[in-house]
Write a protein that holds these residues in place. Structure first.
Motif, PDB file in Angstrom:
ATOM      1  N   THR A 170       0.820  -1.215   0.000  1.00 46.28           N
ATOM      2  CA  THR A 170       0.000   0.000   0.000  1.00 46.28           C
ATOM      3  C   THR A 170       0.853   1.264   0.000  1.00 46.28           C
ATOM      4  O   THR A 170       0.372   2.337   0.366  1.00 46.28           O
ATOM      5  CB  THR A 170      -0.952   0.009   1.213  1.00 46.28           C
TER       6      THR A 170
ATOM      7  N   THR B  31      -3.703   2.897  -0.582  1.00 50.37           N
ATOM      8  CA  THR B  31      -4.398   1.839   0.138  1.00 50.37           C
ATOM      9  C   THR B  31      -5.699   1.542  -0.592  1.00 50.37           C
ATOM     10  O   THR B  31      -6.486   2.454  -0.844  1.00 50.37           O
ATOM     11  CB  THR B  31      -4.703   2.275   1.584  1.00 50.37           C
TER      12      THR B  31
ATOM     13  N   ALA C 136      -8.143  -4.056  12.840  1.00 47.95           N
ATOM     14  CA  ALA C 136      -6.864  -4.324  12.180  1.00 47.95           C
ATOM     15  C   ALA C 136      -5.884  -4.881  13.203  1.00 47.95           C
ATOM     16  O   ALA C 136      -5.862  -4.440  14.351  1.00 47.95           O
ATOM     17  CB  ALA C 136      -6.317  -3.047  11.556  1.00 47.95           C
TER      18      ALA C 136
ATOM     19  N   PRO D 285      -6.747  -3.360   6.499  1.00 50.48           N
ATOM     20  CA  PRO D 285      -5.725  -2.319   6.352  1.00 50.48           C
ATOM     21  C   PRO D 285      -4.787  -2.299   7.560  1.00 50.48           C
ATOM     22  O   PRO D 285      -5.119  -2.784   8.638  1.00 50.48           O
ATOM     23  CB  PRO D 285      -6.558  -1.031   6.272  1.00 50.48           C
ATOM     24  N   GLY D 286      -3.600  -1.764   7.359  1.00 51.21           N
ATOM     25  CA  GLY D 286      -2.700  -1.493   8.470  1.00 51.21           C
ATOM     26  C   GLY D 286      -2.095  -2.691   9.152  1.00 51.21           C
ATOM     27  O   GLY D 286      -1.886  -2.675  10.361  1.00 51.21           O
TER      28      GLY D 286
ATOM     29  N   PRO E   7       3.708  -1.450   8.116  1.00 51.69           N
ATOM     30  CA  PRO E   7       3.994  -0.257   7.326  1.00 51.69           C
ATOM     31  C   PRO E   7       3.786  -0.541   5.833  1.00 51.69           C
ATOM     32  O   PRO E   7       4.373  -1.485   5.293  1.00 51.69           O
ATOM     33  CB  PRO E   7       5.467   0.036   7.626  1.00 51.69           C
ATOM     34  N   ASP E   8       2.923   0.240   5.217  1.00 49.55           N
ATOM     35  CA  ASP E   8       2.631   0.106   3.779  1.00 49.55           C
ATOM     36  C   ASP E   8       2.132  -1.283   3.395  1.00 49.55           C
ATOM     37  O   ASP E   8       2.430  -1.785   2.316  1.00 49.55           O
ATOM     38  CB  ASP E   8       3.868   0.457   2.941  1.00 49.55           C
TER      39      ASP E   8
ATOM     40  N   ALA F 149      -1.364  -4.070   3.624  1.00 49.01           N
ATOM     41  CA  ALA F 149      -2.732  -4.446   3.952  1.00 49.01           C
ATOM     42  C   ALA F 149      -2.872  -5.909   3.540  1.00 49.01           C
ATOM     43  O   ALA F 149      -1.991  -6.467   2.882  1.00 49.01           O
ATOM     44  CB  ALA F 149      -3.742  -3.575   3.208  1.00 49.01           C
TER      45      ALA F 149
END
Length: 152
Positions: A34, A38, A91, A129-130, A133-134, A136
């Motif tokens: 992501t 995202t 998440a 998501p999340g 880092p970057d 999903a």
């Protein structure tokens, strides 16, 4: 005589052996990069909608079997996307790589252990998501009656 296609005997088997304690589900997890953007729930719906005709059984709900007939797949005129494609509200904790991976594994286990309702096509897709880092995740779960393990 119904024009709805019969579920093949090898697939119907998984409907007969399923129990609340042992749902007959297959699926997979995709880790998404992501860093550029995202994906949203709507992005996932768009991808699935574009490929739905190629995914056998994904637009059908099952009509229950009778004692002399196997279940049949009844094509739905339209899917209720809100019931099939979701964004995870919880998440996984991603403060360390281990926490993110353990949290994702626990979420996948929970989703995999939850039986799919038979009143609609038997699959679900969850965006998480999340997870780091970057990163999903996209979790796909489908009933074994409509999807084979490697074919999914």
């Amino acid at each position: 005589m119904s024009t709805a296609p019969r579920v093949q005997a090898s697939d119907a088997f998984f409907l007969y052996v399923e129990s609340p304690a042992c749902p007959q589900l297959v699926g997979g997890v995709a880790i998404l990069d992501t860093s550029a953007a995202t994906p949203s729930r709507e992005d996932l719906v768009g991808v699935v909608r574009a490929h739905l005709p190629q995914l056998a059984g994904s637009g059908r709900r099952l009509r229950p079997a009778r004692w002399w007939l196997r279940p049949r797949g009844v094509e739905l005129p339209q899917l209720d996307w809100d019931r099939h494609v979701k964004v995870s509200e919880t998440a996984p904790m991603a403060s360390t790589p281990d926490n993110g991976e353990a949290g994702l594994a626990a979420l996948v286990a929970d989703i995999q252990a939850t039986p799919l309702p038979v009143d609609r096509p038997m699959w679900r897709l969850v965006l998480v998501p999340g997870i780091g880092p970057d990163k999903a995740a996209a979790i796909l779960v489908a009933h074994h009656a409509i999807a084979d393990g490697f074919g999914t």
